[in-house]
Scaffold this motif. Structure first.
Motif, PDB file in Angstrom:
ATOM      1  N   UNK A  37       0.834  -1.197   0.000  1.00 50.59           N
ATOM      2  CA  UNK A  37       0.000   0.000   0.000  1.00 50.59           C
ATOM      3  C   UNK A  37       0.869   1.246   0.000  1.00 50.59           C
ATOM      4  N   UNK A  38       0.471   2.236  -0.771  1.00 50.04           N
ATOM      5  CA  UNK A  38       1.167   3.525  -0.822  1.00 50.04           C
ATOM      6  C   UNK A  38       0.636   4.511   0.206  1.00 50.04           C
ATOM      7  N   UNK A  39      -0.572   4.253   0.695  1.00 48.58           N
ATOM      8  CA  UNK A  39      -1.213   5.209   1.596  1.00 48.58           C
ATOM      9  C   UNK A  39      -1.941   4.482   2.724  1.00 48.58           C
ATOM     10  N   UNK A  40      -2.271   5.220   3.757  1.00 44.07           N
ATOM     11  CA  UNK A  40      -2.959   4.634   4.907  1.00 44.07           C
ATOM     12  C   UNK A  40      -4.412   4.319   4.644  1.00 44.07           C
ATOM     13  N   UNK A  41      -4.964   4.845   3.565  1.00 43.50           N
ATOM     14  CA  UNK A  41      -6.366   4.576   3.239  1.00 43.50           C
ATOM     15  C   UNK A  41      -6.529   3.343   2.358  1.00 43.50           C
ATOM     16  N   UNK A  42      -5.414   2.710   2.000  1.00 42.81           N
ATOM     17  CA  UNK A  42      -5.410   1.472   1.204  1.00 42.81           C
ATOM     18  C   UNK A  42      -6.154   1.636  -0.112  1.00 42.81           C
ATOM     19  N   UNK A  43      -5.801   2.695  -0.843  1.00 45.44           N
ATOM     20  CA  UNK A  43      -6.420   2.937  -2.147  1.00 45.44           C
ATOM     21  C   UNK A  43      -5.444   2.823  -3.305  1.00 45.44           C
ATOM     22  N   UNK A  44      -4.131   2.806  -3.015  1.00 51.49           N
ATOM     23  CA  UNK A  44      -3.131   2.708  -4.085  1.00 51.49           C
ATOM     24  C   UNK A  44      -2.061   1.697  -3.695  1.00 51.49           C
ATOM     25  N   UNK A  45      -1.725   0.849  -4.672  1.00 55.78           N
ATOM     26  CA  UNK A  45      -0.693  -0.167  -4.476  1.00 55.78           C
ATOM     27  C   UNK A  45       0.549   0.172  -5.295  1.00 55.78           C
ATOM     28  N   UNK A  46       1.723  -0.192  -4.772  1.00 59.64           N
ATOM     29  CA  UNK A  46       2.986  -0.056  -5.499  1.00 59.64           C
ATOM     30  C   UNK A  46       3.519  -1.464  -5.750  1.00 59.64           C
ATOM     31  N   UNK A  47       3.658  -1.802  -7.025  1.00 59.52           N
ATOM     32  CA  UNK A  47       4.231  -3.092  -7.386  1.00 59.52           C
ATOM     33  C   UNK A  47       5.648  -3.157  -6.837  1.00 59.52           C
ATOM     34  N   UNK A  48       6.023  -4.308  -6.320  1.00 57.76           N
ATOM     35  CA  UNK A  48       7.348  -4.478  -5.734  1.00 57.76           C
ATOM     36  C   UNK A  48       7.956  -5.791  -6.203  1.00 57.76           C
ATOM     37  N   UNK A  49       9.207  -5.967  -5.893  1.00 57.38           N
ATOM     38  CA  UNK A  49       9.848  -7.256  -6.131  1.00 57.38           C
ATOM     39  C   UNK A  49       9.081  -8.292  -5.308  1.00 57.38           C
TER      40      UNK A  49
END
Length: 115
Positions: free
Chosen positions: A89-101
């Motif tokens: 998650x990118x934010x505390x509101x769980x609205x955006x994800x960041x792809x990771x390894x």
């Protein structure tokens, strides 16, 4: 549901593998063991992640987005799967994800109950 963002070159070492969609009974077993929810197959995020990582059953939890990969098992043990985190998650509101390894966690789930 969340919208994914890509991290440059984060997923290049993870090979797009075979289709690893869980059966409904395995999804139910997984949800009973994890504090997560399954992403519907027809949700746009499922399509976006399948293009990158192959077709899997996706799960969202407080950490982000994960899949279940088959784990090594002894002949006398029930099938298990290992939780692999694909996005955070990118934010505390769980609205955006960041792809990771892909991150193979220490969390395992029992998939099918013994007969």
């Amino acid at each position: 549901m969340a919208s994914p963002h890509r991290q440059a070159s984060a997923h290049q070492s993870f090979e797009k593998g075979p289709i690893l969609k869980l059966a409904k009974t395995d999804i139910h077993e997984t949800l009973n063991q994890l504090n997560a929810r399954a992403v519907p197959e027809n949700h746009p995020v499922a399509t976006q992640f399948s293009d990158t990582f192959g077709e899997h059953t996706l799960f969202l939890d407080t950490e982000g987005l994960s899949i279940i990969e088959p784990a090594q098992e002894a002949e006398d043990e029930r099938p298990t799967g290992q939780v692999v985190k694909l996005a955070s998650w990118l934010d505390n509101t769980h609205t955006q994800l960041m792809v990771q390894e892909p991150e193979y966690t220490d969390t395992f789930v029992v998939l099918r109950r013994a007969a």
